[in-house]
Design a protein around this motif. Structure first.
Motif, PDB file in Angstrom:
ATOM      1  N   THR B  31       0.843  -1.200   0.000  1.00 46.53           N
ATOM      2  CA  THR B  31       0.000   0.000   0.000  1.00 46.53           C
ATOM      3  C   THR B  31       0.875   1.244   0.000  1.00 46.53           C
ATOM      4  O   THR B  31       1.858   1.305   0.753  1.00 46.53           O
ATOM      5  CB  THR B  31      -0.906   0.010   1.247  1.00 46.53           C
ATOM      6  N   SER B  33       0.815   5.524   0.165  1.00 42.88           N
ATOM      7  CA  SER B  33       0.092   6.771   0.408  1.00 42.88           C
ATOM      8  C   SER B  33       0.993   7.934   0.053  1.00 42.88           C
ATOM      9  O   SER B  33       2.205   7.874   0.268  1.00 42.88           O
ATOM     10  CB  SER B  33      -0.317   6.878   1.890  1.00 42.88           C
ATOM     11  N   TYR B  35       1.659  12.161   0.517  1.00 46.23           N
ATOM     12  CA  TYR B  35       1.388  13.316   1.358  1.00 46.23           C
ATOM     13  C   TYR B  35       2.136  14.524   0.782  1.00 46.23           C
ATOM     14  O   TYR B  35       3.219  14.389   0.210  1.00 46.23           O
ATOM     15  CB  TYR B  35       1.872  13.084   2.790  1.00 46.23           C
ATOM     16  N   PRO B  43       2.550  17.054   7.286  1.00 42.90           N
ATOM     17  CA  PRO B  43       2.117  16.462   6.007  1.00 42.90           C
ATOM     18  C   PRO B  43       0.598  16.433   5.880  1.00 42.90           C
ATOM     19  O   PRO B  43      -0.106  16.233   6.865  1.00 42.90           O
ATOM     20  CB  PRO B  43       2.692  15.042   6.079  1.00 42.90           C
ATOM     21  N   PHE B  45      -2.507  14.553   3.721  1.00 41.32           N
ATOM     22  CA  PHE B  45      -2.803  13.355   2.946  1.00 41.32           C
ATOM     23  C   PHE B  45      -3.373  13.718   1.583  1.00 41.32           C
ATOM     24  O   PHE B  45      -4.335  14.482   1.480  1.00 41.32           O
ATOM     25  CB  PHE B  45      -3.804  12.502   3.727  1.00 41.32           C
ATOM     26  N   GLN B  48      -4.294   7.413  -1.347  1.00 43.01           N
ATOM     27  CA  GLN B  48      -3.681   6.125  -1.035  1.00 43.01           C
ATOM     28  C   GLN B  48      -4.036   5.118  -2.114  1.00 43.01           C
ATOM     29  O   GLN B  48      -5.162   5.092  -2.596  1.00 43.01           O
ATOM     30  CB  GLN B  48      -4.172   5.601   0.316  1.00 43.01           C
ATOM     31  N   ARG B  55      -7.764   4.225  -3.080  1.00 43.62           N
ATOM     32  CA  ARG B  55      -8.644   3.717  -2.021  1.00 43.62           C
ATOM     33  C   ARG B  55      -9.208   4.843  -1.150  1.00 43.62           C
ATOM     34  O   ARG B  55     -10.330   4.779  -0.687  1.00 43.62           O
ATOM     35  CB  ARG B  55      -7.879   2.735  -1.152  1.00 43.62           C
ATOM     36  N   GLN B  56      -8.392   5.848  -0.911  1.00 44.44           N
ATOM     37  CA  GLN B  56      -8.814   7.000  -0.119  1.00 44.44           C
ATOM     38  C   GLN B  56      -8.234   8.242  -0.778  1.00 44.44           C
ATOM     39  O   GLN B  56      -7.169   8.180  -1.407  1.00 44.44           O
ATOM     40  CB  GLN B  56      -8.272   6.920   1.314  1.00 44.44           C
ATOM     41  N   LEU B  90       5.829  13.485   0.024  1.00 45.15           N
ATOM     42  CA  LEU B  90       6.244  12.291   0.758  1.00 45.15           C
ATOM     43  C   LEU B  90       5.419  11.086   0.354  1.00 45.15           C
ATOM     44  O   LEU B  90       4.203  11.184   0.167  1.00 45.15           O
ATOM     45  CB  LEU B  90       6.079  12.523   2.264  1.00 45.15           C
ATOM     46  N   SER B  94       2.862   0.813   3.514  1.00 47.08           N
ATOM     47  CA  SER B  94       2.399  -0.036   4.606  1.00 47.08           C
ATOM     48  C   SER B  94       1.907  -1.351   4.020  1.00 47.08           C
ATOM     49  O   SER B  94       1.820  -1.516   2.803  1.00 47.08           O
ATOM     50  CB  SER B  94       1.285   0.666   5.404  1.00 47.08           C
ATOM     51  N   GLN B  96      -1.289  -4.010   4.276  1.00 47.66           N
ATOM     52  CA  GLN B  96      -2.650  -4.159   4.772  1.00 47.66           C
ATOM     53  C   GLN B  96      -2.790  -5.450   5.569  1.00 47.66           C
ATOM     54  O   GLN B  96      -2.972  -5.440   6.767  1.00 47.66           O
ATOM     55  CB  GLN B  96      -3.650  -4.124   3.610  1.00 47.66           C
ATOM     56  N   GLN B 100      -3.003  -4.414  10.244  1.00 44.02           N
ATOM     57  CA  GLN B 100      -2.454  -3.279   9.520  1.00 44.02           C
ATOM     58  C   GLN B 100      -1.214  -2.769  10.215  1.00 44.02           C
ATOM     59  O   GLN B 100      -1.153  -2.670  11.428  1.00 44.02           O
ATOM     60  CB  GLN B 100      -3.504  -2.175   9.423  1.00 44.02           C
ATOM     61  N   THR B 102       2.128  -0.007  10.536  1.00 40.60           N
ATOM     62  CA  THR B 102       2.467   1.406  10.496  1.00 40.60           C
ATOM     63  C   THR B 102       2.933   1.824   9.111  1.00 40.60           C
ATOM     64  O   THR B 102       3.524   1.037   8.374  1.00 40.60           O
ATOM     65  CB  THR B 102       3.592   1.650  11.514  1.00 40.60           C
ATOM     66  N   GLN B 103       2.670   3.082   8.773  1.00 42.43           N
ATOM     67  CA  GLN B 103       3.164   3.643   7.531  1.00 42.43           C
ATOM     68  C   GLN B 103       4.596   4.149   7.729  1.00 42.43           C
ATOM     69  O   GLN B 103       4.887   4.874   8.684  1.00 42.43           O
ATOM     70  CB  GLN B 103       2.274   4.806   7.084  1.00 42.43           C
TER      71      GLN B 103
END
Lengths: 112, 114
Positions: B31, B33, B35, B43, B45, B48, B55-56, B90, B94, B96, B100, B102-103
């Motif tokens: 995954t 993401s 930023y 940062p 967001f 992602q 997804r987001q 950035l 991570s 999934q 889950q 940490t990023q």
């Protein structure tokens, strides 16, 4: 809306003393909280995280405290060292892998 | 074990141009993401990607788009650059899975729009 903020923008601490960085969050639905350290010119570096089913978690020289009643998060650094000088960010999200909402950061300056 | 890598490290563009930034996730992560970090701020967001799909998404205009490849690497594209797009971009990766994780962030790409 969601927001994460910090009480103190700059913290000056004597080498060897303990540091405490505070953070307030507003989204009561957040389940995951994390602290990052960012040195100049670098990306954020993971320090420690905590989930909402806990109120305290310890790592090497660091402790994170979570008070869900008042929506407050803190990072304690024991025996602060010159290498701890950086900007520290708290962030929150629904889960570890989800969108993180960051606060504005606290700069920690360690005096020799 | 390589961490998150990003390229290029620095980039200078002019208003109206388009830019593509690249990210390779940490080994074992699936995954990515993205930023945006303005100078002196935390940062923000952008979006992602997971399983090659967005997804987001955060509060960024459609000028910001992305892509994830089968090898989990990702690109961030910004069209019609504005002066206000100058920032550190950035990438965080991570895994999934069932638990889950940490990023973890890369070093970032510093974009300057003139």
């Amino acid at each position: 809306g969601e927001s994460v903020g910090l009480h103190l923008p700059t913290l000056s601490v004597q080498e060897g003393d303990n540091s405490i960085i505070n953070c307030a969050y507003s989204n009561s639905a957040s389940d995951y909280f994390i602290w990052y350290k960012q040195e100049s010119g670098k990306g954020p570096q993971f320090i420690i995280d905590i989930r909402s089913n806990m109120d305290k978690r310890q790592g090497q020289r660091v402790t994170v405290l979570l008070n869900k009643t008042v929506k407050h998060l803190s990072l304690q650094i024991a025996a602060t060292q010159p290498g701890d000088s950086a900007v520290y960010f708290c962030a929150e999200g629904a889960a570890a892998g989800n969108k993180l909402t960051f606060g504005g950061g606290t700069r920690v300056l360690v005096k020799p | 074990d390589a961490g998150v890598t990003q390229s290029p490290t620095h980039l200078i563009k002019t208003r109206g141009q388009q830019v593509t930034l690249r990210c390779s996730p940490k080994s074992g992560h699936d995954t990515v993401s993205w930023y945006q970090q303005a100078l002196g701020q935390g940062p923000q967001f952008i979006f992602q990607y997971y399983e090659e799909e967005e997804r987001q998404r955060g509060n960024f205009p459609d000028r910001f788009s992305g892509h994830q490849f089968p090898n989990y690497s990702s690109e961030l594209n910004v069209n019609a650059l504005l002066l206000g797009d100058s920032a550190l971009y950035l990438c965080a990766s991570s895994f999934q899975g069932r638990t889950q994780e940490t990023q973890y962030f890369g070093p970032g790409t510093r974009l300057l729009v003139l």
